[in-house]
Design a protein around this motif. Structure first.
Motif, PDB file in Angstrom:
ATOM      1  N   PRO A  23      -5.801 -29.070  40.504  1.00 21.15           N
ATOM      2  CA  PRO A  23      -6.032 -27.855  39.713  1.00 21.15           C
ATOM      3  C   PRO A  23      -7.426 -27.892  39.099  1.00 21.15           C
ATOM      4  O   PRO A  23      -7.967 -28.959  38.802  1.00 21.15           O
ATOM      5  N   CYS A  24      -8.017 -26.734  38.923  1.00 14.54           N
ATOM      6  CA  CYS A  24      -9.354 -26.681  38.325  1.00 14.54           C
ATOM      7  C   CYS A  24      -9.501 -25.407  37.501  1.00 14.54           C
ATOM      8  O   CYS A  24      -8.660 -24.512  37.553  1.00 14.54           O
ATOM      9  N   GLY A  25     -10.583 -25.340  36.763  1.00 15.48           N
ATOM     10  CA  GLY A  25     -10.848 -24.183  35.925  1.00 15.48           C
ATOM     11  C   GLY A  25     -12.167 -24.389  35.203  1.00 15.48           C
ATOM     12  O   GLY A  25     -12.978 -25.218  35.601  1.00 15.48           O
ATOM     13  N   PHE A  26     -12.390 -23.637  34.127  1.00 16.89           N
ATOM     14  CA  PHE A  26     -13.603 -23.821  33.337  1.00 16.89           C
ATOM     15  C   PHE A  26     -13.349 -24.840  32.235  1.00 16.89           C
ATOM     16  O   PHE A  26     -12.213 -25.044  31.802  1.00 16.89           O
ATOM     17  N   TRP A  27     -14.426 -25.479  31.777  1.00 15.68           N
ATOM     18  CA  TRP A  27     -14.328 -26.469  30.696  1.00 15.68           C
ATOM     19  C   TRP A  27     -14.458 -25.723  29.380  1.00 15.68           C
ATOM     20  O   TRP A  27     -15.487 -25.123  29.093  1.00 15.68           O
ATOM     21  N   ALA A  28     -13.410 -25.751  28.577  1.00 13.47           N
ATOM     22  CA  ALA A  28     -13.307 -24.900  27.395  1.00 13.47           C
ATOM     23  C   ALA A  28     -14.494 -25.040  26.445  1.00 13.47           C
ATOM     24  O   ALA A  28     -15.051 -24.041  25.964  1.00 13.47           O
ATOM     25  N   GLU A  29     -14.906 -26.261  26.169  1.00 13.78           N
ATOM     26  CA  GLU A  29     -16.005 -26.508  25.226  1.00 13.78           C
ATOM     27  C   GLU A  29     -17.286 -25.819  25.669  1.00 13.78           C
ATOM     28  O   GLU A  29     -18.070 -25.335  24.842  1.00 13.78           O
ATOM     29  N   GLU A  30     -17.515 -25.768  26.993  1.00 11.74           N
ATOM     30  CA  GLU A  30     -18.743 -25.183  27.529  1.00 11.74           C
ATOM     31  C   GLU A  30     -18.715 -23.656  27.551  1.00 11.74           C
ATOM     32  O   GLU A  30     -19.753 -23.025  27.734  1.00 11.74           O
ATOM     33  N   VAL A  31     -17.535 -23.094  27.374  1.00 11.96           N
ATOM     34  CA  VAL A  31     -17.413 -21.638  27.271  1.00 11.96           C
ATOM     35  C   VAL A  31     -17.409 -21.203  25.809  1.00 11.96           C
ATOM     36  O   VAL A  31     -18.169 -20.332  25.396  1.00 11.96           O
ATOM     37  N   VAL A  32     -16.567 -21.840  25.031  1.00 16.30           N
ATOM     38  CA  VAL A  32     -16.360 -21.399  23.655  1.00 16.30           C
ATOM     39  C   VAL A  32     -17.606 -21.614  22.783  1.00 16.30           C
ATOM     40  O   VAL A  32     -18.028 -20.698  22.058  1.00 16.30           O
ATOM     41  N   GLY A  33     -18.206 -22.800  22.849  1.00 15.57           N
ATOM     42  CA  GLY A  33     -19.377 -23.073  22.011  1.00 15.57           C
ATOM     43  C   GLY A  33     -20.518 -22.103  22.249  1.00 15.57           C
ATOM     44  O   GLY A  33     -21.011 -21.463  21.304  1.00 15.57           O
ATOM     45  N   PRO A  34     -20.975 -21.938  23.487  1.00 20.05           N
ATOM     46  CA  PRO A  34     -22.045 -20.966  23.750  1.00 20.05           C
ATOM     47  C   PRO A  34     -21.637 -19.530  23.440  1.00 20.05           C
ATOM     48  O   PRO A  34     -22.455 -18.755  22.917  1.00 20.05           O
ATOM     49  N   TRP A  35     -20.406 -19.158  23.739  1.00 23.88           N
ATOM     50  CA  TRP A  35     -19.948 -17.799  23.424  1.00 23.88           C
ATOM     51  C   TRP A  35     -20.100 -17.540  21.930  1.00 23.88           C
ATOM     52  O   TRP A  35     -20.583 -16.483  21.503  1.00 23.88           O
ATOM     53  N   ARG A  36     -19.685 -18.523  21.125  1.00 27.57           N
ATOM     54  CA  ARG A  36     -19.854 -18.396  19.673  1.00 27.57           C
ATOM     55  C   ARG A  36     -21.325 -18.251  19.311  1.00 27.57           C
ATOM     56  O   ARG A  36     -21.697 -17.425  18.461  1.00 27.57           O
ATOM     57  N   ARG A  37     -22.174 -19.063  19.912  1.00 26.40           N
ATOM     58  CA  ARG A  37     -23.612 -18.990  19.640  1.00 26.40           C
ATOM     59  C   ARG A  37     -24.164 -17.604  19.963  1.00 26.40           C
ATOM     60  O   ARG A  37     -24.951 -17.035  19.201  1.00 26.40           O
ATOM     61  N   PHE A  38     -23.769 -17.086  21.105  1.00 24.41           N
ATOM     62  CA  PHE A  38     -24.281 -15.778  21.520  1.00 24.41           C
ATOM     63  C   PHE A  38     -23.895 -14.697  20.502  1.00 24.41           C
ATOM     64  O   PHE A  38     -24.738 -13.885  20.091  1.00 24.41           O
ATOM     65  N   THR A  39     -22.643 -14.689  20.088  1.00 23.13           N
ATOM     66  CA  THR A  39     -22.198 -13.648  19.156  1.00 23.13           C
ATOM     67  C   THR A  39     -22.789 -13.863  17.762  1.00 23.13           C
ATOM     68  O   THR A  39     -23.071 -12.892  17.061  1.00 23.13           O
ATOM     69  N   GLU A  40     -22.985 -15.135  17.366  1.00 14.03           N
ATOM     70  CA  GLU A  40     -23.635 -15.412  16.078  1.00 14.03           C
ATOM     71  C   GLU A  40     -25.038 -14.821  16.023  1.00 14.03           C
ATOM     72  O   GLU A  40     -25.509 -14.443  14.957  1.00 14.03           O
ATOM     73  N   HIS A  41     -25.682 -14.747  17.172  1.00 13.59           N
ATOM     74  CA  HIS A  41     -27.036 -14.204  17.245  1.00 13.59           C
ATOM     75  C   HIS A  41     -27.040 -12.722  17.633  1.00 13.59           C
ATOM     76  O   HIS A  41     -28.075 -12.178  18.020  1.00 13.59           O
ATOM     77  N   GLY A  42     -25.882 -12.088  17.510  1.00 14.57           N
ATOM     78  CA  GLY A  42     -25.805 -10.643  17.686  1.00 14.57           C
ATOM     79  C   GLY A  42     -25.689 -10.165  19.119  1.00 14.57           C
ATOM     80  O   GLY A  42     -25.841  -8.958  19.378  1.00 14.57           O
ATOM     81  N   ALA A  43     -25.409 -11.065  20.052  1.00 14.26           N
ATOM     82  CA  ALA A  43     -25.296 -10.666  21.451  1.00 14.26           C
ATOM     83  C   ALA A  43     -23.859 -10.278  21.796  1.00 14.26           C
ATOM     84  O   ALA A  43     -22.901 -10.801  21.217  1.00 14.26           O
ATOM     85  N   GLU A  44     -23.734  -9.381  22.744  1.00 15.67           N
ATOM     86  CA  GLU A  44     -22.440  -9.013  23.306  1.00 15.67           C
ATOM     87  C   GLU A  44     -22.216  -9.829  24.571  1.00 15.67           C
ATOM     88  O   GLU A  44     -23.133 -10.022  25.363  1.00 15.67           O
ATOM     89  N   VAL A  45     -21.003 -10.320  24.766  1.00 16.49           N
ATOM     90  CA  VAL A  45     -20.668 -11.130  25.934  1.00 16.49           C
ATOM     91  C   VAL A  45     -19.870 -10.302  26.935  1.00 16.49           C
ATOM     92  O   VAL A  45     -18.944  -9.586  26.567  1.00 16.49           O
ATOM     93  N   VAL A  46     -20.264 -10.424  28.200  1.00 13.72           N
ATOM     94  CA  VAL A  46     -19.545  -9.784  29.300  1.00 13.72           C
ATOM     95  C   VAL A  46     -19.062 -10.903  30.222  1.00 13.72           C
ATOM     96  O   VAL A  46     -19.864 -11.722  30.677  1.00 13.72           O
ATOM     97  N   VAL A  47     -17.763 -10.964  30.482  1.00  7.55           N
ATOM     98  CA  VAL A  47     -17.206 -12.003  31.340  1.00  7.55           C
ATOM     99  C   VAL A  47     -17.123 -11.475  32.771  1.00  7.55           C
ATOM    100  O   VAL A  47     -16.672 -10.356  33.009  1.00  7.55           O
ATOM    101  N   THR A  48     -17.556 -12.304  33.724  1.00 11.14           N
ATOM    102  CA  THR A  48     -17.501 -11.907  35.130  1.00 11.14           C
ATOM    103  C   THR A  48     -17.021 -13.076  35.976  1.00 11.14           C
ATOM    104  O   THR A  48     -17.257 -14.238  35.641  1.00 11.14           O
ATOM    105  N   THR A  49     -16.319 -12.777  37.062  1.00 10.63           N
ATOM    106  CA  THR A  49     -15.926 -13.774  38.060  1.00 10.63           C
ATOM    107  C   THR A  49     -16.271 -13.214  39.438  1.00 10.63           C
ATOM    108  O   THR A  49     -16.478 -12.007  39.588  1.00 10.63           O
ATOM    109  N   PRO A  50     -16.344 -14.060  40.453  1.00 13.71           N
ATOM    110  CA  PRO A  50     -16.746 -13.570  41.774  1.00 13.71           C
ATOM    111  C   PRO A  50     -15.899 -12.417  42.304  1.00 13.71           C
ATOM    112  O   PRO A  50     -16.432 -11.476  42.896  1.00 13.71           O
ATOM    113  N   ASP A  51     -14.587 -12.486  42.093  1.00 13.58           N
ATOM    114  CA  ASP A  51     -13.698 -11.479  42.648  1.00 13.58           C
ATOM    115  C   ASP A  51     -13.016 -10.608  41.603  1.00 13.58           C
ATOM    116  O   ASP A  51     -12.148  -9.793  41.929  1.00 13.58           O
TER     117      ASP A  51
END
Length: 233
Positions: A23-51
């Motif tokens: 089984p595989c997936g994304f590493w939570a720490e590498e998603v959550v930490g940067p996502w928080r950083r982006f929103t702290e700096h006023g950015a909007e996050v858009v999530v995308t996957t290949p399909d």
């Protein structure tokens, strides 16, 4: 408002060298930490996957022993993912995301990128459009595999000759995956023509160029996010 696209893999299983899969997936720490950083700096996050399918999380990234995090931090990661279940459950399809509507692209790791991002045509379309549009691309850990989607035999890779990094062979060895993987990121980046560089296993290591930022491992995710924010002004 600044908009940053987070590219995740929707693959749920990684084929191993012996023909089995894990089984595989994304590493939570590498998603959550940067996502928080982006929103702290006023950015909007858009999530995308290949399909456009939902991206699974690596369960090990939410377990203190395997994530090398405290139980409290693992709980905070889980809570964040729960709060953003709508975005994670209905991502944009990568080749349908208009790059002109985002300012930068961030690709975190986990083993799912090794299963999907390096060969998927939608990833090639997205990253190619980002390059053509002058949008900075930031990757960390196995997320750097997405850059390989632009490698075509007989053609010069856009990142050939550039110093870049991602999860190292030494780190694969420490987690017991070096002899199990069908291929390793370090070898693939080198084979494509990149100047692969790594720091000590598990230590923060980030390489930055205009429009390209790569980080080696989970410890590098926060600095990668900050470097992307700085490039976006």
């Amino acid at each position: 408002m600044t908009r940053i696209a987070i590219l995740l893999a929707s693959a749920e299983a990684l084929l191993l060298a012996d023909g089995t899969s894990r089984p595989c997936g994304f590493w939570a720490e590498e998603v959550v930490g940067p996502w928080r950083r982006f929103t702290e700096h006023g950015a909007e996050v858009v999530v995308t996957t290949p399909d456009g399918a939902p991206a699974p999380v690596e369960k090990a990234s939410l377990v203190p022993e395997t994530a090398s995090l405290s139980p409290e931090e693992c709980s905070r990661l889980s809570d964040f993912l729960d709060r953003h279940a709508r975005e994670l459950g209905a991502p944009r399809r990568a080749d349908e995301l208009d790059v002109s509507t985002v300012d930068g692209l961030y690709v975190p790791g986990g083993y799912a990128p090794l299963a999907q991002l390096h060969t998927h045509p939608a990833v090639k379309t997205l990253l190619g459009a980002a390059l053509d549009g002058g949008r900075p691309i930031a990757t960390v850990c196995h997320g750097t595999a997405a850059l390989l989607s632009l490698h075509e035999p007989g053609h010069r890779w856009p990142f050939a000759g550039q110093a870049l990094t991602g999860f190292s062979d030494a780190e694969e060895d420490t987690v017991g995956m070096a002899g199990k993987l069908a291929w390793t990121l370090q070898a693939a980046l080198t084979g494509a023509g990149g100047e692969y560089r790594s720091g000590p296993p598990w230590a923060e290591h980030v390489l930055e160029h205009p429009k390209l930022i790569t980080g080696q491992n989970p410890a590098s995710a926060d600095q990668v996010a900050l470097a992307l924010i700085e490039q976006l002004g």
